[in-house]
Scaffold this motif. Structure first.
Motif, short mmCIF file in Angstrom:
data_model
loop_
_atom_site.label_atom_id
_atom_site.label_comp_id
_atom_site.label_asym_id
_atom_site.label_seq_id
_atom_site.Cartn_x
_atom_site.Cartn_y
_atom_site.Cartn_z
N PRO A 16 0.81 -1.29 0.07
CA PRO A 16 -0.14 -0.05 -0.09
C PRO A 16 0.74 1.24 -0.02
O PRO A 16 2.02 1.27 0.52
CB PRO A 16 -0.94 -0.02 1.25
N THR A 17 0.23 2.18 -0.60
CA THR A 17 0.95 3.63 -0.60
C THR A 17 0.78 3.96 0.90
O THR A 17 -0.17 4.07 1.64
CB THR A 17 0.18 4.73 -1.46
N PRO A 18 2.11 4.59 1.43
CA PRO A 18 1.88 5.01 2.88
C PRO A 18 0.98 6.23 3.20
O PRO A 18 0.71 6.98 1.96
CB PRO A 18 3.44 5.60 3.10
N ASP A 19 0.41 6.41 4.32
CA ASP A 19 -0.64 7.46 4.54
C ASP A 19 0.20 8.70 5.13
O ASP A 19 -0.53 9.94 4.81
CB ASP A 19 -1.61 7.02 5.49
N ILE A 87 15.35 5.55 12.40
CA ILE A 87 16.15 6.50 11.49
C ILE A 87 16.37 5.58 10.34
O ILE A 87 17.44 4.98 10.56
CB ILE A 87 17.29 7.51 12.22
N TRP A 88 15.53 5.65 9.36
CA TRP A 88 15.80 4.92 8.01
C TRP A 88 16.62 5.96 6.95
O TRP A 88 16.47 7.16 6.90
CB TRP A 88 14.54 4.87 7.54
N ARG A 99 9.64 6.04 2.03
CA ARG A 99 8.71 5.05 1.77
C ARG A 99 8.61 4.16 3.15
O ARG A 99 7.65 3.92 3.80
CB ARG A 99 8.70 4.53 0.47
N ALA A 100 9.73 3.52 3.43
CA ALA A 100 9.92 2.71 4.54
C ALA A 100 9.63 3.27 5.86
O ALA A 100 8.95 2.92 6.67
CB ALA A 100 11.09 2.04 4.57
N ALA A 101 9.97 4.68 6.13
CA ALA A 101 9.68 5.24 7.27
C ALA A 101 8.11 5.81 7.36
O ALA A 101 7.76 5.49 8.37
CB ALA A 101 10.50 6.54 7.15
N ALA A 102 7.64 5.87 6.20
CA ALA A 102 6.27 6.14 6.40
C ALA A 102 5.25 4.84 6.45
O ALA A 102 4.21 4.82 7.19
CB ALA A 102 5.54 6.78 4.92
N TRP A 103 5.93 3.86 6.14
CA TRP A 103 5.17 2.37 6.19
C TRP A 103 5.15 2.18 7.81
O TRP A 103 4.22 1.77 8.21
CB TRP A 103 5.88 1.36 5.54
N GLY A 112 -1.20 2.70 18.07
CA GLY A 112 -1.50 3.89 18.97
C GLY A 112 -0.30 4.19 19.68
O GLY A 112 -0.25 4.73 20.79
N GLU A 113 0.87 3.70 18.99
CA GLU A 113 2.14 4.07 19.46
C GLU A 113 2.65 5.54 19.69
O GLU A 113 2.73 6.15 18.57
CB GLU A 113 3.34 3.33 18.78
N ALA A 114 2.69 6.06 20.71
CA ALA A 114 3.02 7.47 20.83
C ALA A 114 4.34 7.67 21.23
O ALA A 114 5.04 8.83 21.38
CB ALA A 114 1.94 7.98 21.91
N ASP A 115 5.39 6.72 21.80
CA ASP A 115 6.52 6.77 22.36
C ASP A 115 7.64 6.59 21.46
O ASP A 115 8.82 6.90 21.63
CB ASP A 115 6.70 5.97 23.65
N MET A 116 7.22 6.10 20.12
CA MET A 116 8.39 5.72 19.23
C MET A 116 8.04 6.69 17.87
O MET A 116 7.04 6.89 17.66
CB MET A 116 8.35 4.22 18.48
N GLN A 117 9.17 6.93 17.27
CA GLN A 117 9.39 7.82 16.19
C GLN A 117 9.94 6.96 14.99
O GLN A 117 10.65 6.47 15.16
CB GLN A 117 10.02 9.21 16.49
N SER A 118 9.33 7.59 13.83
CA SER A 118 9.93 7.05 12.65
C SER A 118 10.43 8.36 11.79
O SER A 118 9.90 9.09 11.55
CB SER A 118 9.07 6.42 11.82
N LEU A 119 11.68 8.30 11.50
CA LEU A 119 12.58 9.42 11.11
C LEU A 119 12.96 9.15 9.68
O LEU A 119 13.78 7.81 9.56
CB LEU A 119 13.34 10.14 12.08
N ILE A 120 13.38 10.06 8.75
CA ILE A 120 14.30 9.68 7.70
C ILE A 120 15.49 10.52 7.78
O ILE A 120 15.44 11.76 8.36
CB ILE A 120 13.48 10.31 6.32
N LEU A 121 16.67 10.14 7.57
CA LEU A 121 17.94 10.84 7.58
C LEU A 121 18.06 11.56 6.56
O LEU A 121 18.17 10.91 5.23
CB LEU A 121 19.20 9.77 7.82
N SER A 122 17.95 12.81 6.59
CA SER A 122 18.02 13.74 5.72
C SER A 122 19.37 13.52 4.88
O SER A 122 20.53 13.49 5.26
CB SER A 122 17.90 15.19 6.05
N GLY A 123 19.17 13.61 3.59
CA GLY A 123 20.53 13.28 2.85
C GLY A 123 20.85 11.97 2.51
O GLY A 123 21.86 11.68 1.68
N GLY A 124 20.48 11.00 3.15
CA GLY A 124 20.81 9.33 3.13
C GLY A 124 22.31 9.43 3.50
O GLY A 124 22.91 10.40 3.96
#
Length: 150
Positions: A16-19, A87-88, A99-103, A112-124
């Motif tokens: 699926p396309t991430p939301d 951090i992806w 894409r992976a970070a959004a999934w 309902g997870e509020a304590d964990m963050q999914s982030l992208i490393l800018s610039g890879g």
């Protein structure tokens, strides 16, 4: 000849396309976490065929093509380990990373997870290497010849 065109479907079309659109974190912020010896984050390198030249110290390599079906297990493992920042990154963090970070972020929201963050490393990882010697010194298996190819 009509009808013989090859249509290549991208690997991610099977999922699926991430939301969500995920927030990026800077390499400076990640380097600071590393210098502080923080233990509550993890770096996920999403490269597969282009996985060469080293990786940011402490990263795990989970090729992007394997991420989506692994998300529930990955979440359980990271939660049990006390990880609060995932951090992806990929080569440039413009395709696989977001894409992976959004999934993963979608899954966090679903749980309902509020304590964990999914982030992208800018610039890879390319941005990491281009940032210079201080950043390169925080890489495992660094191979300068890979990064100097034209």
């Amino acid at each position: 000849m009509p009808g013989t065109e090859s249509t290549t479907i991208p690997w991610h079309a099977a999922y699926p396309t991430p939301d969500t659109v995920v927030k990026a974190t800077s390499r400076e912020e990640v380097l600071e976490l590393m210098k502080q010896g923080a233990k509550d984050y993890i770096l996920v390198d999403l490269r597969r065929a282009d996985h060469e030249g080293g990786l940011i110290r402490g990263s795990i390599n989970l090729p992007a093509q394997s991420v989506y079906p692994s998300i529930p297990t990955l979440y359980r493992l990271l939660k049990a380990a006390g990880i609060v920042k995932v951090i992806w990154y990929c080569a440039s963090s413009r395709g696989r990373g977001p894409r992976a970070a959004a999934w993963f972020d979608d899954y966090l929201a679903k749980c309902g997870e509020a304590d964990m963050q999914s982030l992208i490393l800018s610039g890879g990882i390319k941005g990491w290497v281009k940032a210079g010697d201080e950043y390169v010194s925080w890489m495992d298996e660094y191979d300068a010849s890979v990064w100097t190819r034209e």
